[in-house]
Design an enzyme around this catalytic site. Structure first.
Site, short mmCIF file in Angstrom:
data_model
loop_
_atom_site.label_atom_id
_atom_site.label_comp_id
_atom_site.label_asym_id
_atom_site.label_seq_id
_atom_site.Cartn_x
_atom_site.Cartn_y
_atom_site.Cartn_z
N ARG A 1 12.57 5.18 12.89
CA ARG A 1 11.30 5.91 12.79
C ARG A 1 10.40 5.59 14.00
NH1 ARG A 1 8.95 5.23 6.95
NH2 ARG A 1 7.68 6.97 7.71
N ASN B 1 8.05 -5.40 -0.42
CA ASN B 1 7.88 -4.25 0.46
C ASN B 1 6.39 -4.18 0.76
OD1 ASN B 1 7.67 -1.85 1.81
ND2 ASN B 1 8.96 -0.68 0.41
N PRO C 1 0.79 -1.23 0.00
CA PRO C 1 0.00 0.00 0.00
C PRO C 1 0.82 1.28 0.00
CG PRO C 1 -0.12 -1.10 2.14
CD PRO C 1 0.53 -2.06 1.18
N ASN C 2 0.34 2.21 -0.80
CA ASN C 2 0.89 3.57 -0.92
C ASN C 2 2.22 3.64 -1.66
OD1 ASN C 2 -1.29 4.79 0.59
ND2 ASN C 2 -0.43 3.75 2.37
N TYR D 1 10.99 8.96 1.36
CA TYR D 1 11.02 7.90 0.34
C TYR D 1 11.71 8.32 -0.97
CZ TYR D 1 7.70 5.84 3.58
OH TYR D 1 7.12 5.34 4.71
N GLU E 1 12.21 -9.38 2.70
CA GLU E 1 11.48 -8.18 3.11
C GLU E 1 12.36 -6.96 2.86
OE1 GLU E 1 10.37 -8.29 7.27
OE2 GLU E 1 10.00 -6.13 7.32
N ALA F 1 2.82 -0.55 5.05
CA ALA F 1 2.31 -0.58 6.43
C ALA F 1 1.76 -1.95 6.83
CB ALA F 1 1.26 0.50 6.61
N HIS G 1 12.55 -2.50 2.89
CA HIS G 1 11.99 -1.19 3.17
C HIS G 1 12.92 -0.13 2.64
CE1 HIS G 1 8.95 -3.00 5.64
NE2 HIS G 1 9.90 -3.74 6.20
N ARG H 1 5.08 10.81 -2.71
CA ARG H 1 4.73 10.61 -1.30
C ARG H 1 5.93 10.89 -0.39
NH1 ARG H 1 4.65 4.56 1.31
NH2 ARG H 1 3.81 5.18 3.33
C1 DQA Z 1 8.03 1.26 4.21
C2 DQA Z 1 8.03 1.51 5.71
C3 DQA Z 1 6.65 1.29 6.28
O1 DQA Z 1 6.65 1.54 7.67
C4 DQA Z 1 5.66 2.25 5.64
O2 DQA Z 1 4.36 2.02 6.12
C5 DQA Z 1 5.71 2.19 4.16
C6 DQA Z 1 6.99 2.10 3.50
C7 DQA Z 1 9.40 1.57 3.57
O3 DQA Z 1 9.63 1.12 2.45
O4 DQA Z 1 10.22 2.27 4.17
O5 DQA Z 1 4.68 2.29 3.49
O6 DQA Z 1 7.77 -0.10 3.97
#
Ligand code: DQA
Length: 156
Positions: A120, A87, A24-25, A37, A111, A90, A113, A32
């Site tokens: 954070r 990735n 998501p996102n 990011y 995994e 959230a 990020h 964003r």
């Molecule tokens: C993320 C870190 C997550 O906490 C966050 O909700 C994201 C992006 C990252 O790539 O740093 O959407 O996965």
């Protein structure tokens, strides 16, 4: 507890098939929160990765904001592909269903990020999926994805 080994993946193909799966996102990358990011969209990054690994890796990409669609994709590729770079956004911090999906397939999952989640908010320090993944890469910006692909290529 039994841990998944890379060797569970079939080794019949010469070119590895790796899926980059964004949650998501992450479709908003480039727009964003660029301070966290970065200013680069993922499409650009994907093209660079596909060029870099041309002839060595078939790199496919899927993004969804919907948890069930991410799970369906893991099921779809998780018995025949060589690796998934995930990735989960959230959902990383909340989704037991994603953890179960990763546990349920043979394909190893790394995994990733973009940000260093450990620097954070506290709620980002906990991952529901790390325990089902072969490894975790975080904090290297979009380069986290390349590092994960490299990890799959360096496996024996
Ligand atoms: C993320 C870190 C997550 O906490 C966050 O909700 C994201 C992006 C990252 O790539 O740093 O959407 O996965």
């Amino acid at each position: 507890m039994q841990f998944k080994k890379y060797t569970k993946t079939p080794k019949t193909q010469s070119m590895k098939k790796i899926l980059i799966l964004n949650g998501p996102n992450l479709n908003l990358l480039g727009k964003r929160e660029p301070g966290i990011y970065g200013a680069r969209g993922f499409e650009e990054e994907l093209k660079d990765l596909q060029t870099r690994y041309a002839g060595r890796v078939e790199l496919d990409y899927f993004q969804s904001n919907i948890e069930g669609e991410l799970i369906n994709k893991i099921h779809e590729v998780g018995f025949s592909w060589d690796g998934i770079v995930l990735n989960a956004g959230a959902y990383t911090h909340t989704s037991i269903a994603l953890q179960d999906a990763i546990r349920g397939v043979n394909t190893p999952v790394i995994e990733v990020h973009i940000s260093n989640v450990h620097k954070r908010e506290e709620f980002r320090h906990k991952s529901m999926i790390s325990c089902a993944c072969v490894g975790v890469i975080c904090g290297f910006g979009l380069d986290s994805y390349r590092l994960a692909v490299e990890a799959f290529l360096n496996e024996e």
